[in-house]
Motif scaffolding. Structure first.
Motif, PDB file in Angstrom:
ATOM      1  N   ALA A   1       4.456   5.647  -5.327  1.00 61.92           N
ATOM      2  CA  ALA A   1       4.600   5.600  -6.787  1.00 61.92           C
ATOM      3  C   ALA A   1       3.575   6.512  -7.450  1.00 61.92           C
ATOM      4  CB  ALA A   1       4.443   4.164  -7.284  1.00 61.92           C
ATOM      5  N   ASN A   2       2.364   6.548  -6.921  1.00 63.74           N
ATOM      6  CA  ASN A   2       1.340   7.419  -7.491  1.00 63.74           C
ATOM      7  C   ASN A   2       1.701   8.887  -7.288  1.00 63.74           C
ATOM      8  OD1 ASN A   2      -1.138   7.841  -8.835  1.00 63.74           O
ATOM      9  ND2 ASN A   2      -2.103   8.324  -6.884  1.00 63.74           N
ATOM     10  N   ARG A   3       2.263   9.223  -6.124  1.00 66.06           N
ATOM     11  CA  ARG A   3       2.694  10.608  -5.880  1.00 66.06           C
ATOM     12  C   ARG A   3       3.772  11.022  -6.877  1.00 66.06           C
ATOM     13  NH1 ARG A   3       5.282  11.660  -0.829  1.00 66.06           N
ATOM     14  NH2 ARG A   3       5.169  13.819  -1.466  1.00 66.06           N
ATOM     15  N   LEU A   4       4.747  10.132  -7.100  1.00 63.25           N
ATOM     16  CA  LEU A   4       5.812  10.437  -8.054  1.00 63.25           C
ATOM     17  C   LEU A   4       5.258  10.590  -9.470  1.00 63.25           C
ATOM     18  CD1 LEU A   4       8.687   8.123  -6.840  1.00 63.25           C
ATOM     19  CD2 LEU A   4       8.601  10.609  -6.733  1.00 63.25           C
ATOM     20  N   ARG A   5       4.319   9.738  -9.830  1.00 60.89           N
ATOM     21  CA  ARG A   5       3.701   9.821 -11.158  1.00 60.89           C
ATOM     22  C   ARG A   5       2.973  11.149 -11.328  1.00 60.89           C
ATOM     23  NH1 ARG A   5      -1.417   8.559 -12.655  1.00 60.89           N
ATOM     24  NH2 ARG A   5      -1.718   8.206 -14.867  1.00 60.89           N
ATOM     25  N   ARG A   6       2.233  11.569 -10.310  1.00 59.14           N
ATOM     26  CA  ARG A   6       1.515  12.841 -10.358  1.00 59.14           C
ATOM     27  C   ARG A   6       2.481  14.015 -10.484  1.00 59.14           C
ATOM     28  NH1 ARG A   6      -2.241  13.699 -12.444  1.00 59.14           N
ATOM     29  NH2 ARG A   6      -3.899  12.238 -12.398  1.00 59.14           N
ATOM     30  N   GLN A   7       3.578  13.978  -9.724  1.00 58.47           N
ATOM     31  CA  GLN A   7       4.582  15.046  -9.816  1.00 58.47           C
ATOM     32  C   GLN A   7       5.158  15.113 -11.226  1.00 58.47           C
ATOM     33  OE1 GLN A   7       7.446  14.304  -6.760  1.00 58.47           O
ATOM     34  NE2 GLN A   7       6.151  15.109  -5.127  1.00 58.47           N
ATOM     35  N   PHE A   8       5.452  13.963 -11.805  1.00 58.75           N
ATOM     36  CA  PHE A   8       5.992  13.930 -13.159  1.00 58.75           C
ATOM     37  C   PHE A   8       4.994  14.496 -14.166  1.00 58.75           C
ATOM     38  CE2 PHE A   8       6.026  11.581 -17.196  1.00 58.75           C
ATOM     39  CZ  PHE A   8       7.206  12.083 -17.715  1.00 58.75           C
ATOM     40  N   LEU A   9       3.725  14.089 -14.040  1.00 55.81           N
ATOM     41  CA  LEU A   9       2.721  14.572 -14.984  1.00 55.81           C
ATOM     42  C   LEU A   9       2.513  16.088 -14.855  1.00 55.81           C
ATOM     43  CD1 LEU A   9       0.071  11.722 -14.813  1.00 55.81           C
ATOM     44  CD2 LEU A   9       1.689  12.191 -16.652  1.00 55.81           C
ATOM     45  N   ASP A  10       2.549  16.609 -13.635  1.00 54.94           N
ATOM     46  CA  ASP A  10       2.425  18.051 -13.437  1.00 54.94           C
ATOM     47  C   ASP A  10       3.609  18.791 -14.048  1.00 54.94           C
ATOM     48  OD1 ASP A  10       0.040  17.718 -12.136  1.00 54.94           O
ATOM     49  OD2 ASP A  10       0.901  17.912 -10.120  1.00 54.94           O
ATOM     50  N   TRP A  11       4.824  18.239 -13.843  1.00 55.04           N
ATOM     51  CA  TRP A  11       6.019  18.849 -14.422  1.00 55.04           C
ATOM     52  C   TRP A  11       5.922  18.850 -15.944  1.00 55.04           C
ATOM     53  CZ3 TRP A  11       9.536  16.256 -17.599  1.00 55.04           C
ATOM     54  CH2 TRP A  11      10.652  16.998 -17.967  1.00 55.04           C
ATOM     55  N   ARG A  12       5.513  17.733 -16.538  1.00 52.06           N
ATOM     56  CA  ARG A  12       5.422  17.636 -17.996  1.00 52.06           C
ATOM     57  C   ARG A  12       4.378  18.605 -18.545  1.00 52.06           C
ATOM     58  NH1 ARG A  12       3.950  12.072 -21.002  1.00 52.06           N
ATOM     59  NH2 ARG A  12       1.933  12.629 -20.130  1.00 52.06           N
ATOM     60  N   ARG A  13       3.247  18.727 -17.850  1.00 51.37           N
ATOM     61  CA  ARG A  13       2.202  19.656 -18.284  1.00 51.37           C
ATOM     62  C   ARG A  13       2.715  21.098 -18.266  1.00 51.37           C
ATOM     63  NH1 ARG A  13      -0.991  22.583 -15.277  1.00 51.37           N
ATOM     64  NH2 ARG A  13      -0.611  21.304 -13.444  1.00 51.37           N
ATOM     65  N   ARG A  14       3.394  21.484 -17.194  1.00 52.13           N
ATOM     66  CA  ARG A  14       3.950  22.846 -17.118  1.00 52.13           C
ATOM     67  C   ARG A  14       4.967  23.091 -18.228  1.00 52.13           C
ATOM     68  NH1 ARG A  14       4.327  21.683 -11.653  1.00 52.13           N
ATOM     69  NH2 ARG A  14       6.566  21.385 -11.876  1.00 52.13           N
ATOM     70  N   ARG A  15       5.832  22.102 -18.473  1.00 44.71           N
ATOM     71  CA  ARG A  15       6.858  22.248 -19.513  1.00 44.71           C
ATOM     72  C   ARG A  15       6.219  22.404 -20.899  1.00 44.71           C
ATOM     73  NH1 ARG A  15       9.730  18.548 -22.804  1.00 44.71           N
ATOM     74  NH2 ARG A  15       8.480  16.901 -21.884  1.00 44.71           N
ATOM     75  N   LEU A  16       5.197  21.606 -21.183  1.00 44.04           N
ATOM     76  CA  LEU A  16       4.540  21.691 -22.484  1.00 44.04           C
ATOM     77  C   LEU A  16       3.779  23.007 -22.636  1.00 44.04           C
ATOM     78  CD1 LEU A  16       3.250  18.035 -22.916  1.00 44.04           C
ATOM     79  CD2 LEU A  16       5.110  19.153 -24.150  1.00 44.04           C
ATOM     80  N   GLN A  17       3.180  23.489 -21.547  1.00 49.65           N
ATOM     81  CA  GLN A  17       2.494  24.777 -21.629  1.00 49.65           C
ATOM     82  C   GLN A  17       3.477  25.914 -21.885  1.00 49.65           C
ATOM     83  OE1 GLN A  17       0.234  24.960 -17.987  1.00 49.65           O
ATOM     84  NE2 GLN A  17      -1.568  24.041 -18.930  1.00 49.65           N
ATOM     85  N   ASP A  18       4.646  25.841 -21.255  1.00 46.36           N
ATOM     86  CA  ASP A  18       5.671  26.856 -21.503  1.00 46.36           C
ATOM     87  C   ASP A  18       6.149  26.816 -22.957  1.00 46.36           C
ATOM     88  OD1 ASP A  18       5.472  27.660 -18.885  1.00 46.36           O
ATOM     89  OD2 ASP A  18       7.271  26.582 -18.213  1.00 46.36           O
TER      90      ASP A  18
ATOM     91  N   PHE B   1       0.829  -1.210   0.000  1.00 50.57           N
ATOM     92  CA  PHE B   1       0.000   0.000   0.000  1.00 50.57           C
ATOM     93  C   PHE B   1       0.860   1.255   0.000  1.00 50.57           C
ATOM     94  CE2 PHE B   1      -2.238   3.382   2.241  1.00 50.57           C
ATOM     95  CZ  PHE B   1      -3.404   3.451   1.514  1.00 50.57           C
ATOM     96  N   VAL B   2       1.853   1.296   0.867  1.00 56.86           N
ATOM     97  CA  VAL B   2       2.721   2.479   0.971  1.00 56.86           C
ATOM     98  C   VAL B   2       3.526   2.666  -0.313  1.00 56.86           C
ATOM     99  CG1 VAL B   2       4.717   3.436   2.187  1.00 56.86           C
ATOM    100  CG2 VAL B   2       2.815   2.472   3.472  1.00 56.86           C
ATOM    101  N   SER B   3       4.069   1.593  -0.863  1.00 57.52           N
ATOM    102  CA  SER B   3       4.864   1.742  -2.086  1.00 57.52           C
ATOM    103  C   SER B   3       3.990   2.179  -3.262  1.00 57.52           C
ATOM    104  CB  SER B   3       5.612   0.450  -2.413  1.00 57.52           C
ATOM    105  OG  SER B   3       4.705  -0.590  -2.667  1.00 57.52           O
ATOM    106  N   GLY B   4       2.760   1.680  -3.337  1.00 62.96           N
ATOM    107  CA  GLY B   4       1.850   2.119  -4.398  1.00 62.96           C
ATOM    108  C   GLY B   4       1.470   3.580  -4.242  1.00 62.96           C
TER     109      GLY B   4
END
Length: 56
Positions: A27-44, A21-24
């Motif tokens: 992993a979901n937190r890291l995935r969300r951070q990555f997706l937010d970073w990618r969205r910001r980069r693409l918007q820029d 449970f903790v590892s999942g």
């Protein structure tokens, strides 16, 4: 194979579930951070491209 008591088996199952449970969750937190970073980069990049097109 050694005989396992019910108590040790229950503890092992709960520990395994808890670790999964903790590892999942992490992993979901890291995935969300990555997706937010990618969205910001693409918007820029989109803003830069729009500026270039406006200047042309």
């Amino acid at each position: 194979m050694a005989d396992l008591s019910d108590r040790s088996l229950t503890v092992a199952l709960l520990l395994s579930f808890g670790l999964g449970f903790v590892s999942g969750w992490q992993a979901n937190r890291l995935r969300r951070q990555f997706l937010d970073w990618r969205r910001r980069r693409l918007q820029d990049k989109l803003k830069e491209t729009e500026k270039k097109l406006d200047l042309a």
